[in-house]
Design a protein around this motif. Structure first.
Motif, short mmCIF file in Angstrom:
data_model
loop_
_atom_site.label_atom_id
_atom_site.label_comp_id
_atom_site.label_asym_id
_atom_site.label_seq_id
_atom_site.Cartn_x
_atom_site.Cartn_y
_atom_site.Cartn_z
N ILE A 152 2.81 -26.83 42.06
CA ILE A 152 3.72 -26.15 40.98
C ILE A 152 3.55 -26.66 39.48
CG2 ILE A 152 6.56 -26.30 40.41
CD1 ILE A 152 6.69 -26.37 43.39
N LEU B 269 1.28 -23.99 37.59
CA LEU B 269 1.72 -22.58 37.53
C LEU B 269 1.83 -22.14 36.10
CD1 LEU B 269 4.69 -22.52 40.10
CD2 LEU B 269 2.32 -21.72 40.12
N GLY C 31 3.03 -20.85 32.40
CA GLY C 31 4.48 -20.55 31.96
C GLY C 31 4.81 -19.23 32.14
N TYR D 111 4.61 -17.01 34.51
CA TYR D 111 5.28 -16.99 35.93
C TYR D 111 6.52 -17.69 36.02
CZ TYR D 111 4.70 -16.89 41.11
OH TYR D 111 5.05 -16.67 42.27
N LEU D 112 6.54 -18.86 35.31
CA LEU D 112 7.71 -19.77 35.45
C LEU D 112 9.04 -19.06 34.69
CD1 LEU D 112 6.23 -23.29 34.74
CD2 LEU D 112 7.24 -22.31 37.07
N PHE E 7 15.56 -18.11 40.31
CA PHE E 7 14.93 -18.91 40.99
C PHE E 7 15.32 -19.05 42.36
CE2 PHE E 7 14.76 -21.02 36.70
CZ PHE E 7 13.40 -21.05 36.75
N LEU F 42 10.96 -25.29 40.46
CA LEU F 42 10.42 -24.28 39.64
C LEU F 42 11.22 -24.41 38.27
CD1 LEU F 42 9.77 -21.50 42.01
CD2 LEU F 42 8.08 -22.69 40.69
N MET G 63 10.07 -27.27 36.15
CA MET G 63 8.64 -26.99 35.62
C MET G 63 8.69 -26.09 34.41
SD MET G 63 5.70 -28.44 35.81
CE MET G 63 4.98 -27.99 34.19
N HIS G 64 9.80 -25.15 34.70
CA HIS G 64 9.91 -24.10 33.62
C HIS G 64 10.60 -24.88 32.28
CE1 HIS G 64 12.52 -21.31 31.27
NE2 HIS G 64 11.49 -20.77 31.36
N ASP H 166 7.86 -26.89 30.89
CA ASP H 166 6.72 -26.14 29.82
C ASP H 166 7.51 -25.30 29.01
OD1 ASP H 166 4.30 -24.35 30.32
OD2 ASP H 166 5.76 -23.01 30.12
N HIS H 167 8.62 -24.90 29.00
CA HIS H 167 9.15 -23.97 27.97
C HIS H 167 9.44 -25.21 26.67
CE1 HIS H 167 11.80 -21.02 25.76
NE2 HIS H 167 12.73 -22.12 25.65
N SER I 107 5.13 -30.70 29.18
CA SER I 107 4.37 -30.97 30.36
C SER I 107 3.58 -32.10 30.31
CB SER I 107 3.50 -29.53 30.49
OG SER I 107 4.12 -28.41 30.58
#
Length: 72
Positions: A24, A27, A29, A31-32, A40, A49, A52-53, A56-57, A61
């Protein structure tokens, strides 16, 4: 934020879809972001997920880097 969830991001593999088998934390960004727009999945997978979003956002990370080094 649950520290155990951060470790799960590095060990839990995506169980379905285009990135099946990918961890995960790795993955893309885009895709998230797709999940963020479309919903989700339920349960722990969806929570991971979403976490992680958010990482990432918000360009966080890098918080996973010390855990990556420790796990390898």
């Amino acid at each position: 934020m649950n520290p155990e969830h951060l470790e799960l991001l590095l060990t839990r593999a995506m169980p379905f879809g285009k990135y099946k088998g990918r961890v995960i934390a790795d993955l893309p960004g885009s895709y998230l972001a797709w999940f963020a727009r479309n919903g989700f999945p339920p349960g722990q997978l969806g929570q991971l997920l979403a976490l992680m979003h958010e990482l990432d956002h918000n360009n966080l990370s890098g918080l996973l880097d010390p855990l990556r080094r420790r796990s390898y």
